[in-house]
Scaffold this motif. Structure first.
Motif, PDB file in Angstrom:
ATOM      1  N   SER A   1      -5.205  -8.929  11.353  1.00  0.00           N
ATOM      2  CA  SER A   1      -5.900  -9.059  12.630  1.00  0.00           C
ATOM      3  C   SER A   1      -7.411  -8.996  12.425  1.00  0.00           C
ATOM      4  CB  SER A   1      -5.457  -7.955  13.588  1.00  0.00           C
ATOM      5  OG  SER A   1      -5.717  -6.682  13.031  1.00  0.00           O
ATOM      6  N   ILE A   2      -8.122  -9.725  13.270  1.00  0.00           N
ATOM      7  CA  ILE A   2      -9.572  -9.821  13.163  1.00  0.00           C
ATOM      8  C   ILE A   2     -10.200  -9.163  14.383  1.00  0.00           C
ATOM      9  CG2 ILE A   2     -11.537 -11.399  12.989  1.00  0.00           C
ATOM     10  CD1 ILE A   2      -9.603 -13.405  11.712  1.00  0.00           C
ATOM     11  N   GLY A   3     -10.697  -7.950  14.194  1.00  0.00           N
ATOM     12  CA  GLY A   3     -11.322  -7.254  15.307  1.00  0.00           C
ATOM     13  C   GLY A   3     -12.690  -7.795  15.642  1.00  0.00           C
ATOM     14  N   ASN A   4     -13.474  -8.069  14.615  1.00  0.00           N
ATOM     15  CA  ASN A   4     -14.845  -8.537  14.793  1.00  0.00           C
ATOM     16  C   ASN A   4     -15.039  -9.819  13.983  1.00  0.00           C
ATOM     17  OD1 ASN A   4     -17.565  -8.967  15.052  1.00  0.00           O
ATOM     18  ND2 ASN A   4     -18.197  -7.028  14.130  1.00  0.00           N
ATOM     19  N   PRO A   5     -15.061 -10.990  14.652  1.00  0.00           N
ATOM     20  CA  PRO A   5     -15.189 -12.244  13.908  1.00  0.00           C
ATOM     21  C   PRO A   5     -16.419 -12.301  13.003  1.00  0.00           C
ATOM     22  CG  PRO A   5     -14.540 -12.690  16.165  1.00  0.00           C
ATOM     23  CD  PRO A   5     -14.861 -11.219  16.096  1.00  0.00           C
ATOM     24  N   SER A   6     -17.496 -11.675  13.394  1.00  0.00           N
ATOM     25  CA  SER A   6     -18.700 -11.726  12.569  1.00  0.00           C
ATOM     26  C   SER A   6     -18.532 -10.953  11.265  1.00  0.00           C
ATOM     27  CB  SER A   6     -19.901 -11.185  13.340  1.00  0.00           C
ATOM     28  OG  SER A   6     -19.709  -9.817  13.677  1.00  0.00           O
ATOM     29  N   ALA A   7     -17.611  -9.969  11.242  1.00  0.00           N
ATOM     30  CA  ALA A   7     -17.371  -9.180  10.029  1.00  0.00           C
ATOM     31  C   ALA A   7     -16.290  -9.808   9.146  1.00  0.00           C
ATOM     32  CB  ALA A   7     -16.969  -7.759  10.396  1.00  0.00           C
ATOM     33  N   PHE A   8     -15.588 -10.824   9.677  1.00  0.00           N
ATOM     34  CA  PHE A   8     -14.475 -11.419   8.946  1.00  0.00           C
ATOM     35  C   PHE A   8     -14.874 -12.028   7.601  1.00  0.00           C
ATOM     36  CE2 PHE A   8     -12.075 -15.336   8.008  1.00  0.00           C
ATOM     37  CZ  PHE A   8     -10.840 -14.790   7.712  1.00  0.00           C
ATOM     38  N   PRO A   9     -15.974 -12.782   7.507  1.00  0.00           N
ATOM     39  CA  PRO A   9     -16.309 -13.380   6.212  1.00  0.00           C
ATOM     40  C   PRO A   9     -16.425 -12.362   5.087  1.00  0.00           C
ATOM     41  CG  PRO A   9     -17.589 -14.417   7.940  1.00  0.00           C
ATOM     42  CD  PRO A   9     -16.887 -13.252   8.574  1.00  0.00           C
ATOM     43  N   ASP A  10     -17.096 -11.235   5.338  1.00  0.00           N
ATOM     44  CA  ASP A  10     -17.222 -10.214   4.295  1.00  0.00           C
ATOM     45  C   ASP A  10     -15.871  -9.611   3.951  1.00  0.00           C
ATOM     46  OD1 ASP A  10     -19.911 -10.501   3.920  1.00  0.00           O
ATOM     47  OD2 ASP A  10     -20.467  -8.953   5.366  1.00  0.00           O
ATOM     48  N   GLN A  11     -15.046  -9.391   4.971  1.00  0.00           N
ATOM     49  CA  GLN A  11     -13.729  -8.811   4.726  1.00  0.00           C
ATOM     50  C   GLN A  11     -12.866  -9.756   3.886  1.00  0.00           C
ATOM     51  OE1 GLN A  11     -11.501  -7.923   8.272  1.00  0.00           O
ATOM     52  NE2 GLN A  11     -10.075  -6.578   7.223  1.00  0.00           N
ATOM     53  N   LEU A  12     -12.873 -11.035   4.230  1.00  0.00           N
ATOM     54  CA  LEU A  12     -12.088 -12.009   3.476  1.00  0.00           C
ATOM     55  C   LEU A  12     -12.582 -12.096   2.037  1.00  0.00           C
ATOM     56  CD1 LEU A  12      -9.961 -14.226   3.262  1.00  0.00           C
ATOM     57  CD2 LEU A  12     -11.677 -15.851   4.104  1.00  0.00           C
ATOM     58  N   ARG A  13     -13.888 -12.141   1.862  1.00  0.00           N
ATOM     59  CA  ARG A  13     -14.446 -12.238   0.514  1.00  0.00           C
ATOM     60  C   ARG A  13     -14.002 -11.056  -0.349  1.00  0.00           C
ATOM     61  NH1 ARG A  13     -19.300 -11.902   1.773  1.00  0.00           N
ATOM     62  NH2 ARG A  13     -19.791 -14.099   2.067  1.00  0.00           N
ATOM     63  N   GLN A  14     -14.072  -9.851   0.215  1.00  0.00           N
ATOM     64  CA  GLN A  14     -13.679  -8.656  -0.531  1.00  0.00           C
ATOM     65  C   GLN A  14     -12.196  -8.693  -0.893  1.00  0.00           C
ATOM     66  OE1 GLN A  14     -14.867  -5.310   1.869  1.00  0.00           O
ATOM     67  NE2 GLN A  14     -17.052  -5.839   1.772  1.00  0.00           N
ATOM     68  N   CYS A  15     -11.363  -9.105   0.056  1.00  0.00           N
ATOM     69  CA  CYS A  15      -9.918  -9.149  -0.202  1.00  0.00           C
ATOM     70  C   CYS A  15      -9.576 -10.219  -1.245  1.00  0.00           C
ATOM     71  CB  CYS A  15      -9.157  -9.406   1.091  1.00  0.00           C
ATOM     72  SG  CYS A  15      -9.198  -8.039   2.265  1.00  0.00           S
ATOM     73  N   LEU A  16     -10.251 -11.348  -1.192  1.00  0.00           N
ATOM     74  CA  LEU A  16     -10.017 -12.400  -2.178  1.00  0.00           C
ATOM     75  C   LEU A  16     -10.405 -11.934  -3.577  1.00  0.00           C
ATOM     76  CD1 LEU A  16     -11.314 -15.544  -0.242  1.00  0.00           C
ATOM     77  CD2 LEU A  16      -8.947 -15.106  -0.920  1.00  0.00           C
ATOM     78  N   LEU A  17     -11.525 -11.247  -3.675  1.00  0.00           N
ATOM     79  CA  LEU A  17     -11.979 -10.755  -4.977  1.00  0.00           C
ATOM     80  C   LEU A  17     -11.036  -9.704  -5.543  1.00  0.00           C
ATOM     81  CD1 LEU A  17     -15.830 -10.479  -4.389  1.00  0.00           C
ATOM     82  CD2 LEU A  17     -14.643 -12.088  -5.887  1.00  0.00           C
ATOM     83  N   ALA A  18     -10.485  -8.853  -4.664  1.00  0.00           N
ATOM     84  CA  ALA A  18      -9.617  -7.766  -5.117  1.00  0.00           C
ATOM     85  C   ALA A  18      -8.217  -8.255  -5.488  1.00  0.00           C
ATOM     86  CB  ALA A  18      -9.531  -6.685  -4.049  1.00  0.00           C
ATOM     87  N   ALA A  19      -7.657  -9.148  -4.671  1.00  0.00           N
ATOM     88  CA  ALA A  19      -6.252  -9.546  -4.851  1.00  0.00           C
ATOM     89  C   ALA A  19      -6.071 -10.861  -5.606  1.00  0.00           C
ATOM     90  CB  ALA A  19      -5.567  -9.643  -3.490  1.00  0.00           C
ATOM     91  N   ARG A  20      -7.056 -11.740  -5.550  1.00  0.00           N
ATOM     92  CA  ARG A  20      -6.986 -13.042  -6.208  1.00  0.00           C
ATOM     93  C   ARG A  20      -5.697 -13.802  -5.865  1.00  0.00           C
ATOM     94  NH1 ARG A  20     -11.955 -14.748  -7.890  1.00  0.00           N
ATOM     95  NH2 ARG A  20     -13.069 -13.032  -8.911  1.00  0.00           N
ATOM     96  N   PRO A  21      -5.366 -13.965  -4.583  1.00  0.00           N
ATOM     97  CA  PRO A  21      -4.145 -14.704  -4.246  1.00  0.00           C
ATOM     98  C   PRO A  21      -4.283 -16.187  -4.573  1.00  0.00           C
ATOM     99  CG  PRO A  21      -5.447 -14.317  -2.274  1.00  0.00           C
ATOM    100  CD  PRO A  21      -6.126 -13.561  -3.384  1.00  0.00           C
ATOM    101  N   GLN A  22      -3.201 -16.791  -5.003  1.00  0.00           N
ATOM    102  CA  GLN A  22      -3.219 -18.220  -5.293  1.00  0.00           C
ATOM    103  C   GLN A  22      -3.085 -19.047  -4.025  1.00  0.00           C
ATOM    104  OE1 GLN A  22      -0.111 -17.514  -8.648  1.00  0.00           O
ATOM    105  NE2 GLN A  22      -1.052 -19.475  -9.103  1.00  0.00           N
ATOM    106  N   LEU A  23      -2.394 -18.483  -3.040  1.00  0.00           N
ATOM    107  CA  LEU A  23      -2.143 -19.190  -1.788  1.00  0.00           C
ATOM    108  C   LEU A  23      -2.387 -18.236  -0.630  1.00  0.00           C
ATOM    109  CD1 LEU A  23      -1.137 -21.944  -0.688  1.00  0.00           C
ATOM    110  CD2 LEU A  23       1.164 -20.968  -0.655  1.00  0.00           C
TER     111      LEU A  23
END
Length: 311
Positions: free
Chosen positions: A131-153
């Motif tokens: 869930s996205i509580g604050n759309p303006s904070a979403f880019p940083d959150q996504l970037r951090q999660c991508l860096l930590a988990a490295r999902p392929q899909l």
């Protein structure tokens, strides 16, 4: 049928010209004889066809497929071997070769093999945004999660957002996923792919998928559909979905009080699917093995990779 891996490549044979679907490529394997288990039959067939020796205890299920060619019906029970002893040879006169998974093309194989190729190209985990509580904070959150988990899909799912905000964040998500070598799936209607054709594909919720009678997006992009029962799975097959999600397997905090279907029910549904199935609902990375044993491609979800979402 067996998918034998070695050094990241898969063992492939060419069918003799005089047999059904002759001249096309195939995975090695054959029929189960009286008194044999599927695993025993596969080990025997692969040894007879190629000389390779496989430990039946190390085989993992991939997918079960039922396909009607019109002139013939086939049932393929497909298993994967991550290691095999010996140097392969075509002991029945067939040409054999090792091919990279990305080099496997639908047109080179019988039609029934299409789901196998999809399964081999898909990862074991399908990451879904929370869930996205604050759309303006979403880019940083996504970037951090991508860096930590490295999902392929990765699936950008945000039904709470307006169409305008979703489209804006989807464009940003596409760039973030590219930077992390992740493929991005969009969630919703086919129109989204017209707006962002660079995305890997579209994941349709059931309410959207049921409106269509034919595949709504081009073959070159992935089509996923959320399913919950036999009827929905059959419709996903009719739409030629590349994979589905199925669940919830376990109770989830997003649906308090709702029971999961459990692994037994999941296994029964997945066995009849004929396309790759991701187990969904209350699952963690430790559940990947159980999911695979139940016939899943792997697990899909939010909690195993998305931080700060309350799961």
């Amino acid at each position: 049928m067996g998918v034998v891996f070695r050094d990241g490549k898969v063992l492939i044979a060419r069918r003799p010209d005089h047999v059904h679907q002759g001249g096309l490529l195939e995975f090695p394997g054959g029929k189960v004889e009286a008194g044999e288990t599927v695993q025993q039959a596969l080990v025997r067939e692969i040894r007879e066809e190629t000389g390779l020796r496989i430990d039946p205890d190390l085989l993992e299920p991939v997918i079960e497929i039922r396909h009607d060619y019109g002139d013939k019906r086939v049932f393929l029970d497909v298993w994967e071997a991550s290691c095999a002893e010996g140097a392969p040879e075509g002991r029945e006169g067939q040409a054999i070769q090792w091919l990279g998974v990305q080099d496997l093309a639908d047109v080179d194989f019988p039609a029934a093999n299409r789901p196998i190729i999809r399964a081999l190209k898909l990862p074991r985990r399908y990451a879904i945004t929370g869930s996205i509580g604050n759309p303006s904070a979403f880019p940083d959150q996504l970037r951090q999660c991508l860096l930590a988990a490295r999902p392929q899909l990765c699936l950008f799912r945000a039904p709470e957002l307006s169409e305008e905000i979703y489209e804006r964040l989807a464009g940003w998500s596409l760039e973030a996923c590219r930077a992390s070598d992740s493929l991005l799936m969009l969630h919703g209607a086919p129109l989204l792919l017209e707006l962002l054709p660079q995305a890997a594909g579209l994941h349709m919720p059931w309410r959207e998928a049921r409106q269509y009678s034919v595949r709504p997006i081009p073959e070159g992009q992935l089509l996923a559909i959320s399913c919950h029962d036999e009827e929905e799975i059959a419709h996903a097959e009719q739409l030629q979905a590349d994979f589905i999600t199925l669940g919830p397997v376990k109770p989830t905090s997003s649906h308090p009080g709702a029971p999961g279907i459990g692994w037994a029910r999941f296994q029964a549904l997945a066995a009849g699917a004929g396309i790759p199935v991701y187990a969904l609902g209350g699952l963690a990375p430790d559940d990947t093995h159980a999911a695979r044993q139940a016939g899943a491609q792997g697990i899909a979800g939010i909690g195993f990779w998305w931080s700060g979402n309350g799961y």
